[in-house]
Design a protein around this motif. Sequence first.
Motif, mmCIF file in Angstrom:
data_model
loop_
_atom_site.group_PDB
_atom_site.id
_atom_site.type_symbol
_atom_site.label_atom_id
_atom_site.label_comp_id
_atom_site.label_asym_id
_atom_site.label_seq_id
_atom_site.Cartn_x
_atom_site.Cartn_y
_atom_site.Cartn_z
ATOM 1 N N ASP A 60 6.274 12.057 4.341
ATOM 2 C CA ASP A 60 6.053 12.083 2.775
ATOM 3 C C ASP A 60 6.737 10.962 2.084
ATOM 4 O O ASP A 60 7.934 10.702 2.459
ATOM 5 C CB ASP A 60 6.716 13.302 2.420
ATOM 6 C CG ASP A 60 5.611 14.547 1.791
ATOM 7 O OD1 ASP A 60 4.470 13.977 1.524
ATOM 8 O OD2 ASP A 60 6.061 15.545 1.802
ATOM 9 N N LEU A 61 6.086 10.407 1.244
ATOM 10 C CA LEU A 61 6.682 9.288 0.320
ATOM 11 C C LEU A 61 7.087 9.606 -1.157
ATOM 12 O O LEU A 61 6.381 10.301 -1.772
ATOM 13 C CB LEU A 61 5.813 8.155 0.273
ATOM 14 C CG LEU A 61 4.949 7.705 1.719
ATOM 15 C CD1 LEU A 61 3.562 8.007 1.438
ATOM 16 C CD2 LEU A 61 5.323 6.064 1.678
ATOM 17 N N GLU A 62 8.067 9.159 -1.614
ATOM 18 C CA GLU A 62 8.597 9.380 -2.969
ATOM 19 C C GLU A 62 9.198 7.999 -3.501
ATOM 20 O O GLU A 62 9.911 7.319 -2.772
ATOM 21 C CB GLU A 62 9.602 10.409 -2.778
ATOM 22 C CG GLU A 62 9.799 11.126 -3.992
ATOM 23 C CD GLU A 62 10.812 12.407 -3.814
ATOM 24 O OE1 GLU A 62 11.715 12.198 -4.708
ATOM 25 O OE2 GLU A 62 10.894 13.093 -2.819
ATOM 26 N N GLY A 100 12.798 -6.208 -1.655
ATOM 27 C CA GLY A 100 12.312 -5.425 -0.934
ATOM 28 C C GLY A 100 11.572 -4.082 -1.655
ATOM 29 O O GLY A 100 11.426 -4.210 -2.799
ATOM 30 N N ILE A 101 11.185 -3.038 -0.697
ATOM 31 C CA ILE A 101 10.525 -2.109 -1.463
ATOM 32 C C ILE A 101 11.173 -0.629 -0.983
ATOM 33 O O ILE A 101 10.821 0.177 0.076
ATOM 34 C CB ILE A 101 8.991 -1.853 -1.358
ATOM 35 C CG1 ILE A 101 8.166 -3.230 -1.590
ATOM 36 C CG2 ILE A 101 8.457 -0.573 -1.776
ATOM 37 C CD1 ILE A 101 6.700 -3.106 -1.562
ATOM 38 N N PRO A 102 12.136 -0.226 -1.737
ATOM 39 C CA PRO A 102 12.876 1.015 -1.285
ATOM 40 C C PRO A 102 12.045 2.284 -1.539
ATOM 41 O O PRO A 102 11.575 2.516 -2.733
ATOM 42 C CB PRO A 102 14.094 1.146 -2.132
ATOM 43 C CG PRO A 102 13.779 0.424 -3.169
ATOM 44 C CD PRO A 102 12.603 -0.731 -3.142
ATOM 45 N N ILE A 103 11.638 3.174 -0.425
ATOM 46 C CA ILE A 103 10.982 4.568 -0.749
ATOM 47 C C ILE A 103 11.825 5.491 -0.031
ATOM 48 O O ILE A 103 12.284 5.241 1.070
ATOM 49 C CB ILE A 103 9.529 4.145 -0.371
ATOM 50 C CG1 ILE A 103 8.835 3.391 -1.309
ATOM 51 C CG2 ILE A 103 9.000 5.584 -0.302
ATOM 52 C CD1 ILE A 103 7.414 3.119 -0.912
ATOM 53 N N LYS A 104 11.687 6.649 -0.656
ATOM 54 C CA LYS A 104 12.471 7.741 -0.012
ATOM 55 C C LYS A 104 11.324 8.504 0.733
ATOM 56 O O LYS A 104 10.351 8.739 0.565
ATOM 57 C CB LYS A 104 12.874 8.833 -1.244
ATOM 58 C CG LYS A 104 13.664 9.951 -0.562
ATOM 59 C CD LYS A 104 14.399 10.684 -1.431
ATOM 60 C CE LYS A 104 14.795 11.980 -0.946
ATOM 61 N NZ LYS A 104 15.319 13.192 -2.059
ATOM 62 N N LEU A 105 11.706 8.711 2.208
ATOM 63 C CA LEU A 105 11.083 9.197 3.192
ATOM 64 C C LEU A 105 11.618 10.400 3.491
ATOM 65 O O LEU A 105 12.760 10.611 3.687
ATOM 66 C CB LEU A 105 10.619 8.421 4.490
ATOM 67 C CG LEU A 105 10.042 6.998 4.093
ATOM 68 C CD1 LEU A 105 10.117 6.258 5.283
ATOM 69 C CD2 LEU A 105 8.879 6.928 3.612
ATOM 70 N N ILE A 128 0.870 -1.143 0.113
ATOM 71 C CA ILE A 128 -0.151 -0.045 0.033
ATOM 72 C C ILE A 128 1.065 1.200 -0.056
ATOM 73 O O ILE A 128 0.781 2.271 -0.514
ATOM 74 C CB ILE A 128 -0.951 -0.208 1.258
ATOM 75 C CG1 ILE A 128 -2.014 -1.293 0.946
ATOM 76 C CG2 ILE A 128 -1.626 1.369 1.473
ATOM 77 C CD1 ILE A 128 -2.727 -1.490 2.290
ATOM 78 N N LEU A 129 1.955 1.160 0.731
ATOM 79 C CA LEU A 129 2.859 2.223 0.753
ATOM 80 C C LEU A 129 3.394 2.566 -0.582
ATOM 81 O O LEU A 129 3.755 3.670 -0.898
ATOM 82 C CB LEU A 129 3.974 2.173 1.877
ATOM 83 C CG LEU A 129 3.367 2.339 3.343
ATOM 84 C CD1 LEU A 129 4.482 2.075 4.342
ATOM 85 C CD2 LEU A 129 2.795 3.614 3.504
#
Length: 462
Positions: free
Chosen positions: A424-426, A446-451, A278-279
């Motif tokens: 904030d998610l990017e 994995g799921i890398p996301i910039k926070l 979901i993220l």
Amino acid sequence: MIGKDPFPPLVPRWKSIQRALKFALNPIPILDKNIEEYGDTYAFHIGGFFSKGIVTTEPEIIRHVLQKNHRNYRKSNIQTKILARFLGNGLLTSEGDYWLRQRRLIQPGFHRDRIKGLINLMNSEIHDSLAQLESQIQLNPVVDVHGEMNRLAFRIIAKAIFSTSLNEADLQALSERITVLQKFIVRQIRQPYMRPWHHLSGQVRRHEKISDRTKEILARLIAQRKNSQLQEDDLLQMLLDARYEDTGERMTDEQTLDEALVLFIAGHETSANALAWILYLLAQYDNITDKLRKEISRVVGDNSPTYDHIKELQYTRQVIEEGMRLYPPAWIIDRVSLDDDVIKGYHFAKGTLMILYVYGAHRSDKLWNYPNRFDPGRFHQDHTKSIQPFSYFPFGGGPRLCIGNNFAMMEMQLTLVHFLRKFDLERIPGDDVSPLPMVTLRPKAGIPIKLSRLRESRVRHS
Ligand code: HEM
């Protein structure tokens, strides 16, 4: 009669053998291709050999197996033998009369009114874990949200079962051991041809010992609770207080332990995967994230979310439901028929393996408009009537419906509230995120996301 009557289209044996290796690496593309070529219900040779299995995305057949004629179907050996070897005989792994008696005993403990009592404990765990993440991103803003959600969901279920009885050292030890066990269980399921080697090389024995050591911790915690005068508002207390209707007795210590261990396993990886996906979706759809934040800001504001808030967070619920449509953590559900059966004119012989292909049904263009589009609006209360029963079943269905569904929905709603008020998610451009169906639907790497920390102004005015 059997044999004279229609049987679903059969994938030729040579094709099953040809595709077996690719299937072992990632079954989803092969299942999808077969559906394209042979239809929504087809038969195949298991592992390319002699026994046959059925794959289906047809709601009528799924409903028949899970609900209408559920008495004719049992779980496959994967859950009742492989999982049970390491986890014991709990709700998830048991069958027949024993399962039914346990389900009746435990069900009231998962009623919404009981689950409500866990909200403070969940809030505090989510708050603490995200505060830690907040300091972590000052050093490195790119985070594997799958790993983070796993850690968080593990802590939530651990605290929901044992609340204050659990110290950090026990929590760490449980987490490490359960992770090792899960990895081995995945290998046992995904590489059936290696099972004789796992036995011969002593790996099975080694993991049984790890399972014993995990159970030792649980047994100690259960004994401590029983000997203390504490009356906690947690799942362990629920298990200890429950009485069988017929005898008025409680479970034995061994039964209590098996049920607690099963809750650990069933109760964290699924929610963690759902949250991570979901993220990932939210990081790609700013408009949906903004709408979600608006609802959170309107309903909860800066307060600690309560159960009344949760009920009002309708759009948040829709986002979660749509996320689990696209990425159902339990991506297949399997059953084996106990006797011959007729469904939709097809005749299935006794002993047929039925693969209810959740991921396929959730993305079928016969059941959904623009099935691959992330559109939480589908689950708006004005539209849900048009969703065909059993075309959407992330928690399964019938009598074996996930017992933790209300728990999981509350946990996921709370996590989204806390998460979106903080970060904030990017999406990382060019990331290589794709699903890899193991026992649950995990991301391949994995799921890398910039926070980044959400600017105060955005929380208040969005
Ligand atoms: C997003 C989160 C979750 C998903 C998608 C999910 C999905 C499922 C599904 C599909 C089943 C049925 C399997 C079958 O019929 O073969 C199931 C069963 C079960 N789940 Fe969940 N689950 C979730 C969270 C939880 C949580 C949080 C708990 C515990 C607190 C839990 C405990 C169980 C148990 C004990 C069963 C076995 C029930 C029975 O057979 O009577 N699950 N789950």
